[in-house]
Design a protein around this motif. Structure first.
Motif, mmCIF file in Angstrom:
data_model
loop_
_atom_site.group_PDB
_atom_site.id
_atom_site.type_symbol
_atom_site.label_atom_id
_atom_site.label_comp_id
_atom_site.label_asym_id
_atom_site.label_seq_id
_atom_site.Cartn_x
_atom_site.Cartn_y
_atom_site.Cartn_z
ATOM 1 N N ALA A 45 0.824 -1.211 0.000
ATOM 2 C CA ALA A 45 0.000 0.000 0.000
ATOM 3 C C ALA A 45 0.859 1.262 0.000
ATOM 4 O O ALA A 45 0.436 2.311 -0.501
ATOM 5 N N GLU A 46 2.079 1.158 0.542
ATOM 6 C CA GLU A 46 2.973 2.318 0.608
ATOM 7 C C GLU A 46 4.046 2.301 -0.476
ATOM 8 O O GLU A 46 4.975 3.095 -0.436
ATOM 9 N N GLY A 47 3.933 1.369 -1.439
ATOM 10 C CA GLY A 47 4.807 1.442 -2.602
ATOM 11 C C GLY A 47 5.897 0.403 -2.715
ATOM 12 O O GLY A 47 6.789 0.544 -3.562
ATOM 13 N N ALA A 48 5.878 -0.642 -1.907
ATOM 14 C CA ALA A 48 6.918 -1.677 -2.004
ATOM 15 C C ALA A 48 7.011 -2.216 -3.424
ATOM 16 O O ALA A 48 5.998 -2.477 -4.070
ATOM 17 N N THR A 49 8.237 -2.386 -3.897
ATOM 18 C CA THR A 49 8.449 -3.020 -5.198
ATOM 19 C C THR A 49 9.077 -4.406 -5.048
ATOM 20 O O THR A 49 9.054 -5.193 -5.990
ATOM 21 N N ILE A 50 9.652 -4.698 -3.877
ATOM 22 C CA ILE A 50 10.129 -6.036 -3.549
ATOM 23 C C ILE A 50 9.621 -6.373 -2.154
ATOM 24 O O ILE A 50 9.838 -5.613 -1.204
ATOM 25 N N VAL A 51 8.922 -7.490 -2.016
ATOM 26 C CA VAL A 51 8.528 -7.981 -0.696
ATOM 27 C C VAL A 51 9.324 -9.255 -0.410
ATOM 28 O O VAL A 51 9.455 -10.116 -1.274
ATOM 29 N N ARG A 52 9.874 -9.341 0.804
ATOM 30 C CA ARG A 52 10.757 -10.436 1.185
ATOM 31 C C ARG A 52 9.970 -11.418 2.054
ATOM 32 O O ARG A 52 9.685 -11.138 3.209
ATOM 33 N N VAL A 53 9.632 -12.566 1.493
ATOM 34 C CA VAL A 53 8.727 -13.492 2.170
ATOM 35 C C VAL A 53 9.398 -14.850 2.324
ATOM 36 O O VAL A 53 9.813 -15.455 1.334
ATOM 37 N N GLY A 54 9.505 -15.312 3.562
ATOM 38 C CA GLY A 54 10.126 -16.603 3.807
ATOM 39 C C GLY A 54 9.186 -17.600 4.453
ATOM 40 O O GLY A 54 8.814 -18.610 3.868
ATOM 41 N N SER A 55 8.763 -17.313 5.683
ATOM 42 C CA SER A 55 7.988 -18.297 6.439
ATOM 43 C C SER A 55 6.644 -18.602 5.796
ATOM 44 O O SER A 55 6.159 -19.733 5.881
ATOM 45 N N ALA A 56 6.030 -17.643 5.138
ATOM 46 C CA ALA A 56 4.738 -17.898 4.487
ATOM 47 C C ALA A 56 4.880 -18.807 3.271
ATOM 48 O O ALA A 56 3.892 -19.355 2.785
ATOM 49 N N ILE A 57 6.123 -18.976 2.793
ATOM 50 C CA ILE A 57 6.378 -19.881 1.667
ATOM 51 C C ILE A 57 6.941 -21.215 2.139
ATOM 52 O O ILE A 57 6.425 -22.280 1.804
ATOM 53 N N PHE A 58 7.990 -21.156 2.944
ATOM 54 C CA PHE A 58 8.727 -22.367 3.314
ATOM 55 C C PHE A 58 8.380 -22.895 4.698
ATOM 56 O O PHE A 58 8.877 -23.955 5.096
ATOM 57 N N GLY A 59 7.549 -22.186 5.448
ATOM 58 C CA GLY A 59 7.225 -22.598 6.806
ATOM 59 C C GLY A 59 8.213 -22.019 7.805
ATOM 60 O O GLY A 59 9.197 -21.390 7.446
ATOM 61 N N SER A 60 7.932 -22.250 9.094
ATOM 62 C CA SER A 60 8.801 -21.705 10.135
ATOM 63 C C SER A 60 10.159 -22.372 10.065
ATOM 64 O O SER A 60 10.302 -23.518 9.644
ATOM 65 N N ARG A 61 11.178 -21.641 10.493
ATOM 66 C CA ARG A 61 12.547 -22.148 10.457
ATOM 67 C C ARG A 61 13.156 -22.077 11.839
ATOM 68 O O ARG A 61 12.682 -21.322 12.691
ATOM 69 N N PRO A 62 14.227 -22.826 12.073
ATOM 70 C CA PRO A 62 14.884 -22.768 13.372
ATOM 71 C C PRO A 62 15.390 -21.358 13.658
ATOM 72 O O PRO A 62 15.815 -20.641 12.757
ATOM 73 N N ALA A 63 15.344 -20.963 14.927
ATOM 74 C CA ALA A 63 15.823 -19.635 15.307
ATOM 75 C C ALA A 63 17.320 -19.548 15.086
ATOM 76 O O ALA A 63 18.089 -20.347 15.610
ATOM 77 N N ARG A 64 17.715 -18.584 14.280
ATOM 78 C CA ARG A 64 19.137 -18.332 14.048
ATOM 79 C C ARG A 64 19.230 -16.895 13.587
ATOM 80 O O ARG A 64 19.204 -16.584 12.421
ATOM 81 N N ARG A 65 19.306 -15.984 14.520
ATOM 82 C CA ARG A 65 19.179 -14.572 14.200
ATOM 83 C C ARG A 65 20.430 -13.804 14.540
ATOM 84 O O ARG A 65 20.965 -13.923 15.617
ATOM 85 N N THR A 66 20.903 -13.047 13.588
ATOM 86 C CA THR A 66 21.986 -12.101 13.807
ATOM 87 C C THR A 66 21.384 -10.715 13.911
ATOM 88 O O THR A 66 20.516 -10.376 13.114
ATOM 89 N N PRO A 67 21.783 -9.891 14.878
ATOM 90 C CA PRO A 67 21.191 -8.563 14.989
ATOM 91 C C PRO A 67 21.245 -7.805 13.672
ATOM 92 O O PRO A 67 22.269 -7.768 13.001
ATOM 93 N N GLY A 68 20.118 -7.200 13.317
ATOM 94 C CA GLY A 68 20.057 -6.405 12.108
ATOM 95 C C GLY A 68 19.757 -7.183 10.857
ATOM 96 O O GLY A 68 19.633 -6.632 9.775
#
Length: 240
Positions: free
Chosen positions: A213-236
């Motif tokens: 709605a605000e103009g995105a031209t690329i949306v980054r979608v992971g879990s809605a496609i591949f399902g939940s993944r193991p937690a492995r998060r780097t800050p940022g």
């Protein structure tokens, strides 16, 4: 139901969400790229998504991505790096990726430009903005943008395309849209200065409608496609 069915069905549902969101705000859905976030996802799952017509994939972990690239060369996906950029990894990112969404400082942009191999197309670049001013998130302050953007746009072997952000998570649609609106306005201000930027990389599984709605031209979608993944998060990190 075969193993391909969940990913294929999920991709179709995400595409339907994109089409509906675009229609709701009078946009052409063809102007919105779906980037499938495939970090931690095995190559076999990416092949299934490819067979379902998905062309672009986003990775955050360099070594994992290189392993996938070695076995996913025919057909070769379009590879986007969306994770934190460490100086000691810029060379291999410059050598192997088509896009980098997470350029958050000028020094990294200069390294990517210098290390992009001669003969490859320019590396497509987005500048990452810390739009919600979160200490744990990577990204430059919006006030830094004009000077950094003008310098990056002049670097050889790079093509500055636009901006990326990961707003603070919220379920409130108004708050979601306000953060995305700020990023869009930042892009518009740069273009008013004479730049020709065309990319807003924003929106993930839970907020892609607000981003579109605000103009995105690329949306980054992971879990809605591949399902939940193991937690492995780097800050940022550009997570989904």
């Amino acid at each position: 139901m075969g193993p391909a069915d969940p990913i294929t069905a999920n991709l179709q549902r995400v595409r339907e969400r994109i089409y509906a969101a675009a229609a709701a705000c009078g946009r052409d859905p063809g102007t919105i790229c779906l980037l499938a976030v495939s970090k931690t996802v095995p190559a076999a799952a990416i092949r299934i998504a490819q067979a379902s017509g998905q062309l672009c994939f986003g990775e955050s972990y360099l070594n994992e991505a290189l392993e996938k690239m070695a076995v996913l060369s025919d057909p070769r996906p379009e590879w986007h790096f969306i994770g934190p950029l460490q100086s000691n990894k810029t060379r291999r990112i410059a050598e192997h990726f088509d896009w980098v969404h997470s350029v958050d400082r000028l020094a990294v942009a200069r390294r990517l430009s210098a290390q992009r191999p001669v003969g490859l197309k320019p590396l497509q670049i987005c500048l990452q903005i810390n739009i919600s001013h979160e200490p744990s998130k990577a990204g430059m302050h919006v006030t830094e943008l004009p000077k950094v953007a003008e310098t990056v746009a002049e670097l050889p072997h790079l093509r500055l395309r636009g901006l990326m952000a990961i707003p603070a998570p919220t379920l409130d649609d108004t708050a979601q849209r306000e953060a995305f609106r700020q990023l869009r306005q930042a892009l518009e201000e740069l273009n008013a200065r004479g730049m020709r930027l065309d990319t807003l990389s924003m929106g993930m599984s839970g907020d892609l409608e607000a981003a579109i709605a605000e103009g995105a031209t690329i949306v980054r979608v992971g879990s809605a496609i591949f399902g939940s993944r193991p937690a492995r998060r780097t800050p940022g990190q550009s997570a989904d």
